[in-house]
Structures are given as structure tokens and as C-alpha cells.
Design a protein around this motif. Structure first.
Motif, PDB file in Angstrom:
ATOM      1  N   THR A  41       0.827  -1.196   0.000  1.00 32.75           N
ATOM      2  CA  THR A  41       0.000   0.000   0.000  1.00 32.75           C
ATOM      3  C   THR A  41       0.866   1.252   0.000  1.00 32.75           C
ATOM      4  O   THR A  41       0.402   2.344   0.321  1.00 32.75           O
ATOM      5  N   GLN A  43       1.901   3.138  -2.255  1.00 35.79           N
ATOM      6  CA  GLN A  43       1.499   4.270  -3.107  1.00 35.79           C
ATOM      7  C   GLN A  43       0.630   5.262  -2.345  1.00 35.79           C
ATOM      8  O   GLN A  43       0.727   6.472  -2.556  1.00 35.79           O
ATOM      9  N   TYR A 226      -9.550   2.144  -6.404  1.00 38.68           N
ATOM     10  CA  TYR A 226      -9.454   2.399  -7.835  1.00 38.68           C
ATOM     11  C   TYR A 226      -8.870   1.246  -8.645  1.00 38.68           C
ATOM     12  O   TYR A 226      -9.259   1.036  -9.788  1.00 38.68           O
ATOM     13  N   GLU A 227      -7.953   0.446  -8.045  1.00 46.52           N
ATOM     14  CA  GLU A 227      -7.326  -0.605  -8.849  1.00 46.52           C
ATOM     15  C   GLU A 227      -8.341  -1.711  -9.177  1.00 46.52           C
ATOM     16  O   GLU A 227      -8.499  -2.104 -10.330  1.00 46.52           O
ATOM     17  N   GLN A 231     -10.265  -2.683 -12.941  1.00 51.71           N
ATOM     18  CA  GLN A 231     -10.394  -4.042 -13.475  1.00 51.71           C
ATOM     19  C   GLN A 231     -11.856  -4.385 -13.714  1.00 51.71           C
ATOM     20  O   GLN A 231     -12.233  -4.928 -14.743  1.00 51.71           O
ATOM     21  N   LYS A 234     -13.316  -2.446 -16.768  1.00 44.38           N
ATOM     22  CA  LYS A 234     -12.788  -2.946 -18.054  1.00 44.38           C
ATOM     23  C   LYS A 234     -13.435  -4.266 -18.418  1.00 44.38           C
ATOM     24  O   LYS A 234     -13.800  -4.510 -19.565  1.00 44.38           O
ATOM     25  N   LYS A 255      -6.317   8.006 -11.231  1.00 48.97           N
ATOM     26  CA  LYS A 255      -5.660   6.804 -11.736  1.00 48.97           C
ATOM     27  C   LYS A 255      -6.692   5.778 -12.242  1.00 48.97           C
ATOM     28  O   LYS A 255      -6.398   4.975 -13.119  1.00 48.97           O
ATOM     29  N   GLU A 258      -7.187   6.640 -15.693  1.00 50.82           N
ATOM     30  CA  GLU A 258      -5.977   6.335 -16.444  1.00 50.82           C
ATOM     31  C   GLU A 258      -5.913   4.841 -16.760  1.00 50.82           C
ATOM     32  O   GLU A 258      -5.524   4.442 -17.852  1.00 50.82           O
ATOM     33  N   LEU A 259      -6.299   4.008 -15.777  1.00 49.52           N
ATOM     34  CA  LEU A 259      -6.193   2.555 -15.974  1.00 49.52           C
ATOM     35  C   LEU A 259      -7.341   2.003 -16.814  1.00 49.52           C
ATOM     36  O   LEU A 259      -7.151   1.062 -17.569  1.00 49.52           O
ATOM     37  N   ALA A 260      -8.521   2.555 -16.679  1.00 49.78           N
ATOM     38  CA  ALA A 260      -9.677   1.960 -17.359  1.00 49.78           C
ATOM     39  C   ALA A 260     -10.035   2.691 -18.644  1.00 49.78           C
ATOM     40  O   ALA A 260     -10.767   2.158 -19.475  1.00 49.78           O
ATOM     41  N   GLY A 261      -9.506   3.897 -18.838  1.00 49.16           N
ATOM     42  CA  GLY A 261      -9.763   4.632 -20.072  1.00 49.16           C
ATOM     43  C   GLY A 261     -11.247   4.851 -20.308  1.00 49.16           C
ATOM     44  O   GLY A 261     -11.998   5.178 -19.391  1.00 49.16           O
TER      45      GLY A 261
END
Lengths: 372, 302
Positions: A41, A43, A226-227, A231, A234, A255, A258-261
């Protein structure tokens, strides 16, 4: 890189300090900050540290009669480490207040030490209902699911969603997401057609998404960070499942987009902080953040940390001269309408913050505030 | 009905992801008879190397794979040099037969894996890396009632190529012959003049190439590249290997598929938090009723 900057910074600080000594002995008040700087963790902890340093630099350069120093200790989000750090902070007689930790679990473990030693503790993120109940020494600067759950339930019901599926991560926090939300939905005549937990860090959500789709809910309410959120969104798109998704402020992070666009488009959530807020103090923080970290706009967690540090600094200032742990605690408890970037903060009698929630939606790759 | 077909398709793709990892893992175990705990980190290195290449030069996927495979081979050889070779420096018979000498590599490979993971974390941070979205292998493909994604096809092809190619190398080439010899009896292989050191290095190179390729493919498949990404696939590959009889590569692949299926099918009946338990339940059942693994009856190793 980081370390070198730190060394240079420390060197400069020493120079400034010794220079300052020559003019006048400026007294220093110390605070502790326990947070994860390494481990899974890290980050989050790094973000808190950056936010704290921005707040501290601003405070120390504003011509107060004293300087404040924050001692950062790495807890790795491990309860054992957290307790060891708490003992260390308690034993250091110069420390008058503590910030942190990141997770509810570690914050609550450390809180036992602070409770018995009488040290004010202010966590920027611990949202477990029982955290602030531990003793009169615990404060937090995050809305709990007791506030967010019913708020979101009413929002979704007002938009006409009657059959709602709920999923959340399998943690103490995730449990509160589901229970607070589901109770309100049921009380207001809605229906929870599906409710399940997943293990945090799950790689493949498709089995669950397929299962949710079979129940044909009007909307999905989610308790994730968010992570996992990226997922989930997407993989929903991959499977062609087109159901509106609502979430808590925990998912609020640039973020995620950014990750899922494009797959994040249309997700609704509540937030207490939007970097697009034009208020000058918010824009000042956003600009300082971009300059310090070189990253995009700050998410909600760093904003909460920034406010928590400022609230603590204000309490220390109120307790000046001769701040003690007791005086800092009393000053914290008296915090009223503190103007932070996450809204005005007032601690109620149970040391819980009441904050104004903002409804937001992901639109064109940005979180934007909406009214309905 | 469609619902069950979709869950089966997801199970198949999960199983192939595990199989991709299990092939290299089992190859190395077959030769050394010890678990290489750093295989998960080779997988992570593969994913990060691929991501760095993609962000720097944006070459086509095939070129990315070639570079990643080369990085994987280097990582494997380096790992062997640091964590495994030092324990083979005594060539007397007692040391060669000593289990303690061999099993010390459990610890040394674990140490290397921790160091590598922390080093990546210091360099890149522990969060999910941002993967250019157009490089993700997740374009949906509709097959009647079932939806799969482009990555499923690519992973299937690569896993089949790996398995087929490896069987060919093991059964038809001299290198393969020496790998099988070292695997079934290292001391005997040494006595008949096989260069066991070189054979072990080759095995690490080949096994790690596969691990690294698996890392970048799965990383792009899920769009999730982060320092501890190798841990869970490593555990799943380990379970598949044990179920498959420890040193049978086709056995490990079949068991990886069984694991994938059982996870997605379990989700139909129980909450997903219990899906892992079903997979590990299979492991326990296998160990009780087939102590040598489902495919571990035959003598021939690898």
C-alpha cells in the motif's frame, strides 16, 4: 532520486535551521505521522507524505512564532509495525500529536497505545465505524459509510433504480459499504437483488460480472478502490454488460480513469474533493501537488491527508504556547468549520467529521460534479 | 444455458493463464527437484520489461515478446548463478546426494524473489502501472452466446506452442535428452559424461523465458502490471504442478485448466471469495487419494 532529494532537503533544512538559530531561537513542535511507505500500500502512504509536506511547508513559511516538524515512520500497513511506531511516538516526549495510519486495521491497533498513553491521533482515512469509538483521543478526517451509504442509496432510488446489485471487497470497510447501503435501500422500498464480496486484488471479475448480469439489476453499487475498480469496469465492457455503476468516494482517483480509459465513462460516485473545484485554496493545493509530485491532479486521499495535517497544525497553533497532548486534543475536538480542500470540517461529539458530499460522474476522462 | 457456457469460457481462459505460468515452473522443478520460488518474479520482470519496451518504442506485440523472452532468459541465468549455483560447488558424492544442499535453494530463491520484488517497487512504485490502453489484449470477440477476448486466443496459441515446442525439445533433441537425464538421476547423468551444470543453466533459461512471456501476456491481458503480480499465479502454478504429479508438464497444464474451470464454476454456486477454497480443496483431495499427483504414476520425469 527520492532519497537524494531528501538528503539535499535535510541538508538545506539544517542550514536554514542553523541560520535561523543565529537570529532567534525558534521553538520547534513535533508531530508524528505513521503511514505505509513501503509494501503493497506504499502508493497511498507516499501520497500522504507528499500532501503532508506541502501543508507543513506552507505552515512553516507563514511567519508563525514556532516551527513544526513531522516525524514520518513506515508502518507497511502492518498492525505490529503500527503498534511499535505508536510506542516510539508515545515515548518521545516532544511529540504532541499523531497523524495516521492508512488502513482502519492498523489505525485501530495503534489507537490502543495512544488511548492508554493519552496521545491525540487523527487518521486521514480510517473509516471503520469503531475507530473513533476507541477513546476520546481518536479523530478522523474521512466520511464513514454510515454517511455515504444512505446518501448513495437515496441518490440511486431517486434516479429510478429499484433493483440494485451490490458488490464490495471482503474487508471490514467493504462490509460497512454493503450494510449501510442495503439497509437504506430496503427501508425506502428498493430491492437488493444480488450481494457478494470479493477478495481485494482479484484479477478476474468476469465470473462475478456474469453472475450479476444474470440477475438483470437496474444498477450496480460497488465498494472498491481504484485498482479493483478499473479491473471491474474494463471487464464489464469486455463482456458487453451495460448496467450503470455507482461507487463510493474510495474509488475516486484520477488513476482509475488512467487505468480503465473509456471503460470508466459514466461511472457515478460521491466525493468530498474535486480538483476541478475553482475555490482558490483548492486550486492552490492542486498546483502545489502538481509541482511537488510531477503527477496529475491529486485524488481524494491525498486531499484528506492535506486537510488532516492542516487541522492538526491549527490545533497545535491554538494550543500554543506550551502545547501539550491534552491541549492539542481539546483544540482538535473544538475544530469547527475548518475550511479544507475536502469541504468544511467540524468534529461532532463523537469526533466524527461531518462533510458535504458531492455527486460526480466520469465524463470525457474527468470526474465532473453533477446535480442528479 | 448461455450463462453456464459463458462461465465455462471464462474458466477455460483462467485455466490457460495458469497453465502458461505452470509450464516453466514445472520444467525447472522437474530438473532440480526443488521449488524455484523466484519464478513469480521472473514473470513480473517479464511484464515490466515488456511495459518498458512498449512505452519506449511501441513495437508490435511479436517484437515485444521476443525482447521479453530474451530478458527472461537473462533473468533465469542470473537467478541460477546467484541462488542455485553456489549450492552446487561441492561435487563430492555426499554433497550431491544431500537433500539439505538442494533444499537450501528454497531459501536462496525465496531471498532473491523478495529482493527483486522490493527493487521493482522502489523503482516503479507498488501501484498498478499505466498500460497504454490500445495495447491491452482485451478486444471482445463474440462467439454466439459467449464472449471471449483477443487475449484468450493469443494466450491459447502461445501456451500450445510452448507445450508442443517443449515436448519436441525434450523428446527429440540432445539438449532435451540431457535435461531428462539430469532430471531422472543427476548423479548418474554426471557419471555418463553429461555436463550437468550447463544442462541446469539451459533449463533455467528456457523455463524463465516461458515465465517472462507469460508475465507480459497476462499483464496485457488484464492490464494489471505491478510488483507483486507474480505471487498469486505462482501459487496457482504450484498447485497445478503438485496436482499434476510434480514433474509432468502435460499433467500440470491439464491441472491448471481444471483449476481455472473449478474456480469459475464454483462462482456459480458459492460467493467468489470461496472460489479459491474450491481450488485448494482439489489440491487436498488429490494429495489424499493420489499422493503422486493425478499424472504422476509414470516413471519418466519431465
Amino acid at each position: 532520486m527520492d532519497r537524494r532529494n531528501l538528503l539535499i532537503g535535510a541538508g538545506l533544512a539544517a542550514l536554514v535551521a542553523s541560520g535561523g538559530m543565529a537570529f532567534a531561537q525558534q521553538p520547534v513542535v513535533k508531530l508524528g505521522y505513521q503511514l505505509p511507505l513501503t509494501g503493497n500500500t506504499a502508493q497511498y502512504g507516499q501520497d500522504f507524505k507528499n500532501a503532508a509536506e506541502i501543508a507543513l511547508a506552507k505552515f512553516n513559511s507563514s511567519g508563525k512564532p514556532f516551527k513544526v516538524e513531522i516525524i514520518f515512520e513506515d508502518s507497511r500497513s502492518d498492525a505490529k509495525e503500527g503498534i511499535a511506531i505508536a510506542r516510539k511516538f508515545v515515548d518521545n516526549k516532544e511529540i504532541v500529536g499523531v497523524l495516521g495510519d492508512f488502513t482502519s486495521g492498523v489505525s485501530m491497533a495503534s489507537a490502543q497505545v495512544y488511548k492508554s498513553a493519552g496521545m491525540p491521533q487523527l487518521s486521514q482515512t480510517a473509516s471503520h465505524p469503531d475507530y473513533a469509538k476507541i477513546s476520546e483521543w481518536q479523530f478522523r478526517n474521512i466520511t464513514t459509510q454510515a454517511q455515504e451509504g444512505p446518501y448513495n442509496a437515496n441518490w440511486m432510488l431517486e434516479r429510478g433504480f429499484k433493483k440494485i446489485a451490490v458488490i464490495a471487497e471482503q474487508t471490514d470497510w467493504g462490509q460497512t459499504v454493503v450494510s449501510n447501503f442495503a439497509d437504506e435501500v430496503k427501508a425506502k422500498g428498493g430491492e437488493i437483488v444480488f450481494s457478494e464480496f470479493f477478495n481485494r486484488g482479484l484479477a478476474d471479475f468476469r465470473p462475478i460480472i456474469t453472475k450479476i448480469a444474470r440477475e438483470k439489476p437496474d444498477a450496480i453499487y460497488t465498494g472498491f478502490f481504484y485498482e479493483d475498480g478499473a479491473q471491474f469496469l474494463k471487464q464489464m465492457k469486455q463482456l458487453g454488460v451495460d448496467i450503470p455503476v455507482y461507487s463510493t468516494s474510495a474509488a475516486y482517483n484520477q488513476k482509475l480513469i488512467e487505468l480503465a480509459g473509456a471503460d470508466a465513462e459514466g461511472m457515478h460516485l460521491t466525493a468530498t474533493f474535486l480538483p476541478s473545484n475553482p475555490a482558490p485554496h483548492v486550486q492552490e493545493f492542486v498546483a502545489a501537488w502538481k509541482e511537488k509530485t510531477g503527477q496529475a491532479e491529486p485524488g481524494q486521499f491525498p486531499a484528506q491527508a492535506y486537510d488532516a495535517v492542516n487541522i492538526m497544525l491549527a490545533a497545535v497553533e491554538k494550543a500554543w504556547p506550551e502545547p501539550t497532548r491534552q491541549k492539542v486534543r481539546d483544540a482538535l475536538a473544538a475544530t469547527k468549520d475548518f475550511p479544507g480542500v475536502t469541504g468544511d470540517t467540524t468534529f461532532d461529539a463523537n469526533r466524527e467529521p461531518a462533510k458535504k458530499l458531492t455527486k460526480a460522474v466520469v465524463k470525457n476522462g474527468q470526474f465532473v460534479a453533477v446535480t442528479d | 444455458m448461455d450463462y453456464y457456457l459463458q462461465q465455462l469460457a471464462i474458466g477455460l481462459s483462467l485455466g490457460m493463464v495458469y497453465a502458461l505460468m505452470a509450464i516453466g515452473f514445472t520444467l525447472i522443478f522437474g530438473v532440480l527437484n526443488v521449488v524455484n520460488f523466484a519464478h513469480g518474479e521472473v514473470y513480473t520482470i517479464g511484464a515490466f520489461a515488456g511495459l518498458v519496451v512498449i512505452t519506449a518504442f511501441a513495437p508490435p506485440l511479436f517484437v515485444v515478446l521476443l525482447i521479453v523472452v530474451a530478458v527472461g532468459a537473462l533473468a533465469g541465468v542470473g537467478l541460477e548463478r546467484i541462488a542455485f549455483k553456489p549450492f552446487r560447488r561441492f561435487s563430492d558424492e555426499a554433497s550431491l546426494k544431500s537433500r539439505a544442499m538442494r533444499e537450501a535453494t528454497l531459501m536462496s530463491s525465496l531471498a532473491v524473489s523478495i529482493i527483486v520484488r522490493e527493487a521493482i517497487e522502489i523503482g516503479f512504485g507498488s501501484q498498478f502501472q499505466t498500460v497504454p490502453l490500445d495495447r491491452l489484449l482485451n478486444k471482445p470477440i463474440s462467439l454466439g452466446p459467449v464472449t471471449i477476448v483477443s487475449g484468450d486466443v493469443i494466450i491459447f496459441v502461445v501456451a500450445a506452442l510452448m507445450l508442443g515446442g517443449l515436448q519436441y525439445v525434450l523428446k527429440r533433441t540432445n539438449v532435451g535428452l540431457s535435461i531428462r537425464a539430469v532430471s531422472s538421476n543427476p548423479l548418474g547423468a554426471k557419471y555418463v559424461g553429461i555436463n550437468t551444470d550447463r544442462t541446469i543453466i539451459w533449463t533455467f533459461a528456457v523455463g524463465s523465458m516461458m515465465g517472462a512471456a507469460a508475465g507480459i501476456l497476462v499483464g496485457l491481458y488484464y492490464g494489471a502490471i505491478f510488483p507483486s503480480m507474480g505471487f498469486i499465479p505462482g501459487i496457482k502454478a504450484f498447485v497445478a504442478m503438485v496436482m499434476g504429479g510434480l514433474s509432468s508438464i502435460p499433467g500440470a497444464v491439464i491441472c491448471a485448466l481444471i483449476l481455472g474451470f473449478s474456480e469459475s464454476i464454483a462462482t456459480i454456486f458459492v460467493p467468489s471469495v470461496w472460489a479459491d477454497m474450491v481450488a485448494y480443496g482439489f489440491l487436498i483431495v488429490t494429495l489424499i487419494f493420489f499422493p503422486r499427483g493425478i499424472f504422476g504414476g509414470a516413471r519418466d520425469r519431465v
